[in-house]
Design a protein around this motif. Sequence first.
Motif, PDB file in Angstrom:
ATOM      1  N   LYS A   4      -6.656   4.800   3.948  1.00 14.81           N
ATOM      2  CA  LYS A   4      -6.475   5.706   5.085  1.00 14.81           C
ATOM      3  C   LYS A   4      -5.348   5.171   5.958  1.00 14.81           C
ATOM      4  CE  LYS A   4      -9.739   3.286   8.106  1.00 14.81           C
ATOM      5  NZ  LYS A   4     -10.922   3.421   8.979  1.00 14.81           N
ATOM      6  N   LYS A   5      -4.809   6.034   6.801  1.00 15.45           N
ATOM      7  CA  LYS A   5      -3.758   5.612   7.718  1.00 15.45           C
ATOM      8  C   LYS A   5      -4.360   5.234   9.062  1.00 15.45           C
ATOM      9  CE  LYS A   5       0.740   7.344   6.349  1.00 15.45           C
ATOM     10  NZ  LYS A   5       1.898   8.199   6.722  1.00 15.45           N
ATOM     11  N   SER A   6      -3.913   4.106   9.550  1.00 14.81           N
ATOM     12  CA  SER A   6      -4.357   3.677  10.873  1.00 14.81           C
ATOM     13  C   SER A   6      -3.882   4.679  11.927  1.00 14.81           C
ATOM     14  CB  SER A   6      -3.798   2.283  11.192  1.00 14.81           C
ATOM     15  OG  SER A   6      -3.962   1.989  12.555  1.00 14.81           O
ATOM     16  N   TYR A  35       0.817  -1.212   0.000  1.00 14.10           N
ATOM     17  CA  TYR A  35       0.000   0.000   0.000  1.00 14.10           C
ATOM     18  C   TYR A  35       0.854   1.266   0.000  1.00 14.10           C
ATOM     19  CZ  TYR A  35      -4.062  -2.926   1.113  1.00 14.10           C
ATOM     20  OH  TYR A  35      -5.069  -3.860   1.083  1.00 14.10           O
ATOM     21  N   GLU A  36       2.011   1.238   0.656  1.00 18.34           N
ATOM     22  CA  GLU A  36       2.876   2.411   0.695  1.00 18.34           C
ATOM     23  C   GLU A  36       3.309   2.809  -0.720  1.00 18.34           C
ATOM     24  OE1 GLU A  36       3.883   4.311   3.181  1.00 18.34           O
ATOM     25  OE2 GLU A  36       3.014   3.198   4.867  1.00 18.34           O
ATOM     26  N   SER A  87      -1.008   2.581  14.157  1.00 14.22           N
ATOM     27  CA  SER A  87       0.194   2.081  13.504  1.00 14.22           C
ATOM     28  C   SER A  87       0.745   3.031  12.440  1.00 14.22           C
ATOM     29  CB  SER A  87      -0.099   0.736  12.814  1.00 14.22           C
ATOM     30  OG  SER A  87      -1.002   0.923  11.723  1.00 14.22           O
ATOM     31  N   ARG A  88      -0.046   3.996  12.056  1.00  6.60           N
ATOM     32  CA  ARG A  88       0.315   4.934  10.981  1.00  6.60           C
ATOM     33  C   ARG A  88       0.627   4.216   9.681  1.00  6.60           C
ATOM     34  NH1 ARG A  88      -2.272   8.753  11.913  1.00  6.60           N
ATOM     35  NH2 ARG A  88      -1.011  10.010  10.477  1.00  6.60           N
ATOM     36  N   LYS A  89       0.061   3.044   9.483  1.00  9.53           N
ATOM     37  CA  LYS A  89       0.200   2.317   8.224  1.00  9.53           C
ATOM     38  C   LYS A  89      -1.054   2.517   7.391  1.00  9.53           C
ATOM     39  CE  LYS A  89       3.299  -1.348   9.787  1.00  9.53           C
ATOM     40  NZ  LYS A  89       3.475  -2.815   9.944  1.00  9.53           N
ATOM     41  N   TRP A  90      -0.870   2.450   6.071  1.00  7.86           N
ATOM     42  CA  TRP A  90      -2.011   2.604   5.161  1.00  7.86           C
ATOM     43  C   TRP A  90      -2.849   1.339   5.173  1.00  7.86           C
ATOM     44  CZ3 TRP A  90      -3.450   7.080   3.197  1.00  7.86           C
ATOM     45  CH2 TRP A  90      -2.496   8.105   3.053  1.00  7.86           C
ATOM     46  N   THR A  91      -4.162   1.551   5.245  1.00  9.04           N
ATOM     47  CA  THR A  91      -5.115   0.442   5.161  1.00  9.04           C
ATOM     48  C   THR A  91      -6.260   0.858   4.256  1.00  9.04           C
ATOM     49  OG1 THR A  91      -6.359   1.249   7.089  1.00  9.04           O
ATOM     50  CG2 THR A  91      -4.576  -0.347   7.515  1.00  9.04           C
ATOM     51  N   ILE A 150       0.269   4.203  -2.758  1.00  2.98           N
ATOM     52  CA  ILE A 150      -0.047   5.591  -2.421  1.00  2.98           C
ATOM     53  C   ILE A 150       0.989   6.537  -3.017  1.00  2.98           C
ATOM     54  CG2 ILE A 150      -0.266   7.262  -0.544  1.00  2.98           C
ATOM     55  CD1 ILE A 150      -2.646   5.358  -0.857  1.00  2.98           C
TER      56      ILE A 150
END
Length: 428
Positions: free
Chosen positions: A417-419, A392-393, A422-426, A396
């Motif tokens: 969107k970012k969690s 996903y990174e 965790s600041r990870k894209w989901t 994006i």
Amino acid sequence: MLGRYFFDKTERGIDFVWMQHDREKILEGRHLLTEASEEGDADALCFLSRTYMGAQYVWQYSGLDEDDDRAEKLLRESIQRGSACGVLIAMRCGVLTLYERRSMPFASLKEAWNIVYKKAEAGHPFCQYIIGNTYFWWDIFEIEGTKPVQKYQTMENAELAMAQLAEPWFERAAAGGLESAVNNWYALYDGTNGYPENKAQQLEIARRGAEAGFPVWMYNYGWDLDHNGCYSEAHKYLQRAADMGQASAWIILGNQYLNGNGVPEDRAAALRCYENGARSGLTDAQYMTALLYYQGKGVQKDSAKVFYWAQRAVVEGEDKEAYVLLGHVLLRGEGTQKDEKKGLDLLLTAQKHDVQEYEKKGRYLFSQEIRGILCGDLGDVYADGIVVNQDYEKAIAYYDVVAGWDSYAQAQRARFKKSFFSRKWTRR
């Protein structure tokens, strides 16, 4: 039968090949030169040789095949049999070796030159062109056994003298119907051939070539007019050139209809022009044809034709933007069988070229539209794990490159969107 300048078949062959701009006539002209050669005419061998030298020596849309080995063999034979034209043309082509000089039935290069000069003086356009070239290319110094500075004191004087001596021969040859003569006449005013650079004079020479009915110069003059914003006038010359078989004119005509320059904006007419050029093998026209069928604005969207023309543009001309369109339809199976790996390979190759262009010149190779397709597709590849591992990174990152103007990338990016933790894209 002896004609005015050469044997009859040779004269007619020269006329058909270099003064008619008709593919059937051109092929007939080569046949006449072949027959005259087989009947023992040395000059026919010389001119037949030239028909095998490629698009630089005959009209580019003549349909004549190129064969360098055959051309050289025929030219050497013409010299040995006594063609004065063959001697001078061989000088220019770098074929006049010491062996050929010893085998030619002339006491000197000047004797051969004098024979061609008499035919030029009598009015033969091709001989006028050959004589003009001996000045234009400075072969005359070797022919006469002199040095430029010895004869003209300075190189600048010699350059000017050669231009002044060449120009009237090119002008006479052009007036006699030989399009090739206009090329070097035009070049005399490019600032490197004796005269100072003179764009106005070049434009006038181009106009005269166009008015003489030469399709190449109708195109060149039309290009100049179009480049300078004289669109309506340009359109007339370009259309005449295209109708006479000058396929390159179809691209500018297509651009005029696409942008409404000199004619009403008409995407269907633009497409017809591009397709005419595409069928003649012009890579730019093949790409534009694929693009218009992809866009489907003012014409019927047709993915099968996008695939067909983009593939030809890639295979025949390695058009970089066509890589994107071809990769797009293969990746998604639009208009052709899906081939995700091949599609991705094409897209990644296109991306590499785009980045290299930016690194070298500080600007991107592709238009915003094509970059939008490219980055949108590469974003989808990583978002959905097509052929590659899902990431996903990276997805994006690709969407963000073009999201400022590309609605598809904007919509695709909005799926993520970012969690908070965790600041990870989901996915949303």
